[in-house]
Design an enzyme around this catalytic site. Structure first.
Site, mmCIF file in Angstrom:
data_model
loop_
_atom_site.group_PDB
_atom_site.id
_atom_site.type_symbol
_atom_site.label_atom_id
_atom_site.label_comp_id
_atom_site.label_asym_id
_atom_site.label_seq_id
_atom_site.Cartn_x
_atom_site.Cartn_y
_atom_site.Cartn_z
ATOM 1 C CG HIS A 101 23.417 8.372 -32.112
ATOM 2 N ND1 HIS A 101 24.003 7.729 -33.298
ATOM 3 C CD2 HIS A 101 24.699 8.789 -31.305
ATOM 4 C CE1 HIS A 101 25.298 7.814 -33.294
ATOM 5 N NE2 HIS A 101 25.721 8.506 -32.097
ATOM 6 C CG ASP A 104 21.077 7.979 -35.380
ATOM 7 O OD1 ASP A 104 21.597 8.851 -35.630
ATOM 8 O OD2 ASP A 104 21.777 6.831 -34.849
HETATM 9 C C1 XUL Z 1 31.766 9.714 -33.885
HETATM 10 C C2 XUL Z 1 31.614 8.118 -33.581
HETATM 11 C C3 XUL Z 1 30.278 7.790 -33.207
HETATM 12 C C4 XUL Z 1 29.913 6.968 -32.217
HETATM 13 C C5 XUL Z 1 28.650 6.865 -31.710
HETATM 14 O O1 XUL Z 1 33.205 9.549 -34.742
HETATM 15 O O2 XUL Z 1 32.429 7.083 -33.785
HETATM 16 O O3 XUL Z 1 29.448 7.625 -34.347
HETATM 17 O O4 XUL Z 1 30.402 5.502 -32.775
HETATM 18 O O5 XUL Z 1 28.049 7.850 -31.018
#
Ligand code: XUL
Ligand code: CO
Length: 438
Positions: A101, A104
């Site tokens: 993300h 992150d």
């Molecule tokens: C939340 C989830 C996230 C997504 C990416 O449950 O799975 O980590 O994969 O935003």
């Protein structure tokens, strides 16, 4: 400063008889299976958020996993140190991909401009790190759920300023994903949902979400991003009613907004379970609808009703899931992202390596089992046999729309059709599956 995981040896394939704890027993990346190397079927990815950013805090307790980069006074210095550690971890695990993300990899700034400046600087930093590494980007995504501004949603927020802020963030995150050669861009609807209809206009929020996704797809074509756009379904948590409930719900949404040929799905094992499905059900549904994109592999705790994001360890469940992946034509540009975190008490650097090694081997072993099931063809033959009646011209005519309801009624009565119940042979097939697992 030496990167955090530098002391650890690169994990290698040693085969089933190895006594070494940190070795791959099943994951032989080069092994040819169904016409291509195992690594190309599985396309494993390390999740930056769980492995580098997660600190072990929970609603009852403080962080337990405190890495050096989490305590730096200069947040950008911490972000660079974290990236150095990340690429060391990728080297240790020897896996081909990673995922992140925006938040992150780079700290939030004082305002959107500064946040984007931090992000872009860190994307440059990652680009340099990737030059000296084998790790590629499976997908990028934006965290549109942690900051309080997103508490009522991102694309579905009642406040258009949050929509605009989110759109700006996603535009830059898509640019970064393209710059880093990402194979996919993922949208998980973190807080795209609602708590109560007393304050919610659901139709308006879904139209907002449809518009947002249309903008993303248009932009993908505009910049010539060749990766896939993926939606990740989840039924609940954080909101009580998440709009992207499951594969079938998201497909209905894509159809409504005319995006079913543009967007595929990133399916997560424990999200399937939270929706009351099995992982293989979600995979088979997506494959049937032509939207199987990528997988987030993990597991939940059957005793808990929330998203524990544990590393997968159930061979039978994973075999059934990967069997459906193979039947569905494979993962293509997608892959298998370990959206999984070590437990709060697993505080050593090495715990992270054990977690990945076990999960990689479990998935590789499940894939080999699934491939053998496909090659033997027994399950497929049993299914084909069950539907064999549809091969007759009369049955085909019904399915192809050549007979009206009255015509079917006339011929059925004229022939004196009298169907006899037939066994579904479930236990026989379950026993066959258990006999074949290795
Ligand atoms: C939340 C989830 C996230 C997504 C990416 O449950 O799975 O980590 O994969 O935003
Ligand atoms: Co996920």
């Amino acid at each position: 400063m030496a990167a955090f995981f530098s002391e650890l040896e690169t994990v290698r394939f040693e085969g089933r008889d190895s006594d070494k704890a940190l070795a791959y027993r099943w994951y032989n990346a080069e092994q040819m299976v169904l016409g291509k190397p195992l690594s190309e079927h599985l396309r494993f990815a390390v999740a930056y958020w769980h492995s580098l950013a997660m600190n072990g805090s929970d609603p009852f307790g403080a962080p337990t996993i405190v890495r050096p980069w989490m305590t730096r006074a200069d947040a950008m210095e911490g972000a660079r140190e974290k990236a150095d550690a990340a690429f060391e971890l990728f080297r240790v695990l020897g896996l081909p991909f990673y995922t992140f993300h925006d938040r992150d990899i780079a700290p939030e700034g004082a305002d959107l401009k500064e946040s984007l400046k931090n992000f872009e600087a860190m994307v440059e930093y990652l680009a340099k790190k990737m030059e000296g590494s084998k790790a590629k980007l499976l997908w990028g995504t934006a965290n549109l759920f942690s900051h309080p501004r997103f508490m009522s949603g991102a694309a579905t927020n009642p406040d258009p300023d949050v929509f605009a802020y989110s759109a700006t963030t996603v535009k830059h995150c898509m640019d970064a994903t393209k710059q880093l050669g990402g194979s996919n861009y993922v949208l998980w609807g973190g807080r795209e949902g609602y708590e109560t209809l007393l304050n919610t206009d659901m139709g308006h929020e879904l139209d907002q979400m449809g518009r947002f996704l249309t903008l993303v797809v248009e932009y993908k074509h505009k910049i010539g991003f060749e990766g896939q756009i993926l939606i990740e379904p989840k039924p609940k948590e954080p909101t009580a009613h998440q709009y992207d409930f499951d594969a079938a719900t998201v497909y209905g949404f894509l159809k409504k907004y005319g995006l079913e040929n543009e967007v595929k799905l990133n399916l997560e094992a424990n999200h399937a379970l939270l929706a009351g499905h099995s992982f293989e059900h979600e995979i088979a549904t997506a494959a049937m609808l032509g939207v199987l994109g990528s997988l987030d592999v993990n597991r939940g705790d059957p005793l808990l009703g929330w998203d524990t994001d544990q590393f997968p360890n159930d061979l039978q469940a994973m075999t059934l899931a990967l069997y459906q992946v193979i039947l569905g034509g494979g993962l293509g540009k997608g892959g298998m992202n370990f959206d999984a975190k070590i437990r709060r008490q697993s505080i050593d650097a090495e715990d992270l390596v054990h977690a990945h090694v076990g999960a990689v081997d479990l998935c590789a072993r499940a894939f080999l089992n699934a491939a053998a099931l496909v090659e033997k063809g027994e399950l497929k033959a049993a299914v084909a046999e069950r539907y064999a009646g549809w091969n007759t011209p009369e049955a085909k005519a019904m399915l192809e729309g050549k007979l009206s309801l009255e015509q079917i009624s006339e011929t059925t009565l004229a022939k004196g059709v009298n169907p006899k119940p037939r066994s579904g042979k479930q236990e026989k097939l379950e026993n066959l599956l258990n006999r074949r697992l290795f």
